[in-house]
Design a protein around this motif. Structure first.
Motif, mmCIF file in Angstrom:
data_model
loop_
_atom_site.group_PDB
_atom_site.id
_atom_site.type_symbol
_atom_site.label_atom_id
_atom_site.label_comp_id
_atom_site.label_asym_id
_atom_site.label_seq_id
_atom_site.Cartn_x
_atom_site.Cartn_y
_atom_site.Cartn_z
ATOM 1 N N HIS A 103 0.827 -1.214 0.000
ATOM 2 C CA HIS A 103 0.000 0.000 0.000
ATOM 3 C C HIS A 103 0.860 1.263 0.000
ATOM 4 O O HIS A 103 0.532 2.252 -0.664
ATOM 5 C CB HIS A 103 -0.906 -0.023 1.227
ATOM 6 C CG HIS A 103 -1.840 1.140 1.320
ATOM 7 N ND1 HIS A 103 -2.909 1.311 0.474
ATOM 8 C CD2 HIS A 103 -1.862 2.207 2.174
ATOM 9 C CE1 HIS A 103 -3.554 2.433 0.789
ATOM 10 N NE2 HIS A 103 -2.942 2.982 1.812
ATOM 11 N N GLU A 104 1.972 1.231 0.739
ATOM 12 C CA GLU A 104 2.800 2.417 0.914
ATOM 13 C C GLU A 104 3.979 2.477 -0.046
ATOM 14 O O GLU A 104 4.769 3.422 0.002
ATOM 15 C CB GLU A 104 3.314 2.465 2.362
ATOM 16 C CG GLU A 104 2.180 2.627 3.377
ATOM 17 C CD GLU A 104 2.632 2.491 4.815
ATOM 18 O OE1 GLU A 104 3.825 2.190 5.042
ATOM 19 O OE2 GLU A 104 1.800 2.680 5.724
ATOM 20 N N ASN B 15 -4.324 7.730 -1.497
ATOM 21 C CA ASN B 15 -4.539 6.682 -0.504
ATOM 22 C C ASN B 15 -4.989 7.265 0.830
ATOM 23 O O ASN B 15 -5.893 6.740 1.487
ATOM 24 C CB ASN B 15 -3.255 5.876 -0.298
ATOM 25 C CG ASN B 15 -2.989 4.904 -1.427
ATOM 26 O OD1 ASN B 15 -3.881 4.577 -2.202
ATOM 27 N ND2 ASN B 15 -1.751 4.446 -1.536
ATOM 28 N N GLU B 16 -4.345 8.355 1.239
ATOM 29 C CA GLU B 16 -4.651 8.952 2.532
ATOM 30 C C GLU B 16 -5.964 9.742 2.496
ATOM 31 O O GLU B 16 -6.660 9.854 3.508
ATOM 32 C CB GLU B 16 -3.511 9.877 2.959
ATOM 33 C CG GLU B 16 -2.196 9.146 3.212
ATOM 34 C CD GLU B 16 -0.997 10.077 3.204
ATOM 35 O OE1 GLU B 16 -1.209 11.304 3.038
ATOM 36 O OE2 GLU B 16 0.131 9.581 3.350
ATOM 37 N N TRP C 264 -10.554 -3.633 4.585
ATOM 38 C CA TRP C 264 -10.364 -2.190 4.340
ATOM 39 C C TRP C 264 -10.533 -1.859 2.867
ATOM 40 O O TRP C 264 -11.147 -0.859 2.504
ATOM 41 C CB TRP C 264 -8.975 -1.777 4.824
ATOM 42 C CG TRP C 264 -8.689 -0.308 4.803
ATOM 43 C CD1 TRP C 264 -8.971 0.597 5.792
ATOM 44 C CD2 TRP C 264 -8.045 0.425 3.759
ATOM 45 N NE1 TRP C 264 -8.541 1.851 5.423
ATOM 46 C CE2 TRP C 264 -7.962 1.780 4.181
ATOM 47 C CE3 TRP C 264 -7.525 0.085 2.513
ATOM 48 C CZ2 TRP C 264 -7.395 2.780 3.401
ATOM 49 C CZ3 TRP C 264 -6.956 1.090 1.727
ATOM 50 C CH2 TRP C 264 -6.890 2.411 2.172
ATOM 51 N N LEU C 265 -9.993 -2.725 1.999
ATOM 52 C CA LEU C 265 -10.000 -2.457 0.560
ATOM 53 C C LEU C 265 -11.390 -2.565 -0.052
ATOM 54 O O LEU C 265 -11.815 -1.686 -0.811
ATOM 55 C CB LEU C 265 -9.058 -3.432 -0.154
ATOM 56 C CG LEU C 265 -7.558 -3.236 0.083
ATOM 57 C CD1 LEU C 265 -6.795 -4.502 -0.298
ATOM 58 C CD2 LEU C 265 -7.038 -2.040 -0.713
ATOM 59 N N ASP D 6 -2.164 -0.643 -7.362
ATOM 60 C CA ASP D 6 -2.824 0.558 -7.873
ATOM 61 C C ASP D 6 -3.694 0.260 -9.083
ATOM 62 O O ASP D 6 -4.714 0.924 -9.296
ATOM 63 C CB ASP D 6 -1.781 1.612 -8.244
ATOM 64 C CG ASP D 6 -0.909 1.989 -7.053
ATOM 65 O OD1 ASP D 6 -1.464 2.179 -5.962
ATOM 66 O OD2 ASP D 6 0.322 2.086 -7.222
ATOM 67 N N LYS E 61 -14.020 0.298 0.343
ATOM 68 C CA LYS E 61 -13.594 1.508 -0.345
ATOM 69 C C LYS E 61 -13.747 1.377 -1.860
ATOM 70 O O LYS E 61 -13.980 2.359 -2.565
ATOM 71 C CB LYS E 61 -12.145 1.826 0.016
ATOM 72 C CG LYS E 61 -12.006 2.420 1.410
ATOM 73 C CD LYS E 61 -10.566 2.682 1.758
ATOM 74 C CE LYS E 61 -10.477 3.573 2.993
ATOM 75 N NZ LYS E 61 -11.282 3.130 4.124
ATOM 76 N N LYS F 143 0.133 9.330 -5.332
ATOM 77 C CA LYS F 143 -0.378 8.039 -4.859
ATOM 78 C C LYS F 143 -0.664 8.098 -3.364
ATOM 79 O O LYS F 143 -1.740 7.666 -2.903
ATOM 80 C CB LYS F 143 0.640 6.942 -5.169
ATOM 81 C CG LYS F 143 0.295 5.585 -4.565
ATOM 82 C CD LYS F 143 1.320 4.534 -4.947
ATOM 83 C CE LYS F 143 1.062 3.215 -4.224
ATOM 84 N NZ LYS F 143 1.978 2.138 -4.663
ATOM 85 N N ALA F 144 0.268 8.650 -2.580
ATOM 86 C CA ALA F 144 0.072 8.734 -1.138
ATOM 87 C C ALA F 144 -1.108 9.638 -0.791
ATOM 88 O O ALA F 144 -1.914 9.319 0.098
ATOM 89 C CB ALA F 144 1.352 9.247 -0.465
ATOM 90 N N GLY G 18 -4.572 -4.727 -3.553
ATOM 91 C CA GLY G 18 -3.645 -3.806 -2.917
ATOM 92 C C GLY G 18 -2.780 -3.054 -3.898
ATOM 93 O O GLY G 18 -2.104 -2.087 -3.512
#
Length: 288
Positions: free
Chosen positions: A91-92, A212-213, A144-145, A117, A148, A208-209, A115
């Motif tokens: 993810h990160e 995601n955030e 979680w995925l 992109d 969303k 990307k971050a 997980g």
């Protein structure tokens, strides 16, 4: 380059491909493959030469989930720590990631793909959150995925009923980005990875971050994050290079190089004429 017999690692032009390589078990994840995958993701995140990561499977399958035929003797909490590490590393990861799927992707195997992109699948690919059929609940980030990506109701349907769906159905649910024929998926993913790899690495990592955030932030928090990220982007050679390339009607050559406080900054920020290229005073790029 290999990380072991069960995980193959290939580097080509900034694109690193991780191939799950247990075809006799439809690339089911055993303890050795879990550990190899965690280590490979960690290494990819630290290697500045890696611009894109592709995850795929060997032998006509992506991944049939965790290998339950050989549970091993490790404590379940230790096993779950490895899964947690993998989900977070993926993810990160500061580079774009692509799951290339041909065949089954079920359980943790499907969540490994989700997980990433982007997910590219062939028409013969099939998917299932198979956990409940095995007396288990979701793992590798599925809880979680899924909500969303598809909303809470559809997530419950997929998880509680553990239905098997095809690639077109997954595409309609936004769980697959593209469906490509078996004979063209390799070329499609190569082209996609090439386009992503040619992008500005620092800017793509921050975008990307931020995305995601942003799913868990307020608008005010997201705007503050965007402002910080943009300041970093303007401190690399890529933003002035993009302005120069636009003015000179050529493709930009992005490096992600830090360009503050040195002679390299002035050079990289200049076009062929040696004049720094800037947007107009309103921040717009005018047609040349």
């Amino acid at each position: 380059m290999t990380a072991g017999e069960s995980l193959l690692v290939d580097d080509r032009g900034g694109v690193r491909t991780l191939t799950l390589n247990r075809p006799a078990r439809k690339n089911a994840l055993d303890s050795g493959l879990w550990d190899a995958l965690r280590n490979a993701l960690d290494e990819a995140g630290q290697d500045p030469e890696v611009r894109v990561l592709v995850v795929t499977g060997a032998g006509g399958a992506f991944c049939s989930g965790a290998d339950l035929s050989n549970p091993g003797r490790a404590h379940p909490l230790r096993k779950m720590r490895v899964l947690t590490d993998i989900a977070l590393l993926l993810h990160e990861l500061p580079v774009p990631t692509i799951a290339k799927i041909d065949g089954v992707a079920v359980g943790a195997g499907w969540n490994l793909a989700l997980g990433c992109d982007f997910v590219v699948a062939t028409p013969r690919s099939t998917f299932s959150q198979i956990f409940s059929r095995r007396g288990l609940s979701l793992d590798l980030g599925g809880s979680w995925l899924l909500p969303k990506l598809v909303g809470l109701q559809q997530a419950k349907r997929l998880a509680l009923l553990a239905e098997t769906i095809d690639a077109e159905h997954a595409h309609r649910l936004n769980l697959v980005t593209w469906v490509e024929p078996e004979d063209t998926i390799d070329a499609f993913v190569d082209d996609l990875a090439g386009r992503l790899g040619a992008g500005p690495p620092v800017a793509l990592a921050q975008t990307k971050a931020l995305l995601n955030e942003g799913a868990d932030r307020t608008l005010r928090e997201s705007l503050a994050g965007e402002a910080r990220a943009q300041a970093v982007n303007f401190a690399t050679a890529d933003a002035p290079e993009a302005f120069a390339a636009f003015a000179e009607k050529r493709d930009a050559r992005f490096t992600g190089r830090w360009a503050i406080g040195g002679a390299a900054a002035g050079k990289s920020a200049s076009g062929a004429s040696g004049v720094r290229q800037q947007p107009d005073t309103n921040g717009r790029e005018e047609d040349a």
